[in-house]
Design a protein around this motif. Structure first.
Motif, PDB file in Angstrom:
ATOM      1  N   ALA A 133     -63.621 105.465  27.390  1.00 54.26           N
ATOM      2  CA  ALA A 133     -62.641 106.446  26.915  1.00 54.26           C
ATOM      3  C   ALA A 133     -62.809 107.773  27.642  1.00 54.26           C
ATOM      4  O   ALA A 133     -61.826 108.419  28.014  1.00 54.26           O
ATOM      5  CB  ALA A 133     -62.762 106.629  25.405  1.00 54.26           C
ATOM      6  N   LYS A 134     -64.052 108.174  27.870  1.00 57.06           N
ATOM      7  CA  LYS A 134     -64.321 109.433  28.572  1.00 57.06           C
ATOM      8  C   LYS A 134     -63.782 109.355  30.012  1.00 57.06           C
ATOM      9  O   LYS A 134     -63.183 110.303  30.517  1.00 57.06           O
ATOM     10  CB  LYS A 134     -65.826 109.710  28.575  1.00 57.06           C
ATOM     11  N   THR A 135     -63.992 108.210  30.659  1.00 60.35           N
ATOM     12  CA  THR A 135     -63.480 107.988  32.015  1.00 60.35           C
ATOM     13  C   THR A 135     -61.952 108.028  32.009  1.00 60.35           C
ATOM     14  O   THR A 135     -61.329 108.648  32.874  1.00 60.35           O
ATOM     15  CB  THR A 135     -63.986 106.635  32.562  1.00 60.35           C
ATOM     16  N   LEU A 136     -61.347 107.383  31.014  1.00 64.02           N
ATOM     17  CA  LEU A 136     -59.885 107.359  30.886  1.00 64.02           C
ATOM     18  C   LEU A 136     -59.341 108.778  30.699  1.00 64.02           C
ATOM     19  O   LEU A 136     -58.335 109.152  31.310  1.00 64.02           O
ATOM     20  CB  LEU A 136     -59.480 106.463  29.708  1.00 64.02           C
ATOM     21  N   HIS A 137     -60.016 109.576  29.882  1.00 62.91           N
ATOM     22  CA  HIS A 137     -59.609 110.975  29.655  1.00 62.91           C
ATOM     23  C   HIS A 137     -59.591 111.726  30.984  1.00 62.91           C
ATOM     24  O   HIS A 137     -58.621 112.416  31.306  1.00 62.91           O
ATOM     25  CB  HIS A 137     -60.573 111.638  28.671  1.00 62.91           C
ATOM     26  N   LYS A 138     -60.654 111.563  31.762  1.00 63.00           N
ATOM     27  CA  LYS A 138     -60.752 112.245  33.065  1.00 63.00           C
ATOM     28  C   LYS A 138     -59.630 111.785  33.997  1.00 63.00           C
ATOM     29  O   LYS A 138     -59.005 112.599  34.675  1.00 63.00           O
ATOM     30  CB  LYS A 138     -62.120 111.970  33.680  1.00 63.00           C
ATOM     31  N   GLU A 139     -59.350 110.476  34.007  1.00 63.08           N
ATOM     32  CA  GLU A 139     -58.292 109.921  34.864  1.00 63.08           C
ATOM     33  C   GLU A 139     -56.911 110.444  34.469  1.00 63.08           C
ATOM     34  O   GLU A 139     -56.064 110.674  35.328  1.00 63.08           O
ATOM     35  CB  GLU A 139     -58.272 108.390  34.757  1.00 63.08           C
ATOM     36  N   ARG A 140     -56.679 110.619  33.184  1.00 63.25           N
ATOM     37  CA  ARG A 140     -55.349 111.010  32.703  1.00 63.25           C
ATOM     38  C   ARG A 140     -55.056 112.499  32.810  1.00 63.25           C
ATOM     39  O   ARG A 140     -53.891 112.886  32.824  1.00 63.25           O
ATOM     40  CB  ARG A 140     -55.173 110.563  31.247  1.00 63.25           C
ATOM     41  N   GLU A 141     -56.082 113.331  32.874  1.00 64.09           N
ATOM     42  CA  GLU A 141     -55.874 114.786  32.857  1.00 64.09           C
ATOM     43  C   GLU A 141     -54.863 115.265  33.894  1.00 64.09           C
ATOM     44  O   GLU A 141     -53.950 116.025  33.565  1.00 64.09           O
ATOM     45  CB  GLU A 141     -57.202 115.527  33.061  1.00 64.09           C
TER      46      GLU A 141
END
Length: 176
Positions: A133-141
């Motif tokens: 989820a943390k990786t996904l957050h970074k990717e989506r920013e």
């Protein structure tokens, strides 16, 4: 195509789009629409069940159909969207896009401070593995930022403070 007078809230899951959407709707005398609620109503099952039983691909297809419906049939509303909704084609036709920005850590703190924290975590399939989820957050920013007409940092702010900031930025945006 002319933009609708809808305000579309985007941002990572758990950032408070639904809460802020309801508060903003009250402040602007508009209807609040929750995209995830509409998807659940359409599919007649919870989002978690859609992911488990049908897969993310089916969920994204329903999201695409929701975007078409919103752009052609909804006006004068505040629309809270799911975390991945920013990727739908034609998002800009639905209305003015407002990105509610927050760090991943602040989102987790916000969810965990809620009285029904475990329920909020359980209903979000993509939050089950916090590292992913943390990786996904970074990717989506970057995606959120590129789609946004307005960006509001929501960290450490109450829904009322966030609404005040959105209203201020909307007035500024009208004169650009």
């Amino acid at each position: 195509m002319k933009k609708s007078n809808n305000l579309v809230l985007i941002g990572f899951m758990g950032v408070g789009k639904g809460t802020v959407g309801r508060e903003l709707a009250k402040a602007l005398n508009k209807f609040a629409i929750d995209g995830d609620d509409m998807i659940e109503s359409f599919a007649n099952k919870k989002i978690k069940a859609i992911f488990q039983e049908d897969g993310e691909e089916v969920f994204r297809e329903i999201e695409k159909n929701l975007a078409k419906f919103l752009s052609s049939s909804v006006s004068n509303a505040i629309i809270s969207t799911g975390g991945g909704f920013y990727k739908v084609k034609g998002l800009e036709k639905i209305g003015t896009i407002i990105y509610l920005k927050s760090s991943f850590e602040a989102i987790l703190t916000r969810i965990n401070a809620s009285p029904n924290a475990s329920k909020k975590l359980t209903k979000r399939p993509l939050l089950q593995d916090l590292e992913k989820a943390k990786t996904l957050h970074k990717e989506r920013e970057k995606g959120y930022e590129s789609k946004a007409d307005i960006t509001v940092n929501v960290e450490g702010k109450t829904p009322k403070q966030i609404v005040k900031e959105i209203k201020k930025q909307l007035k500024i945006a009208k004169f650009k």
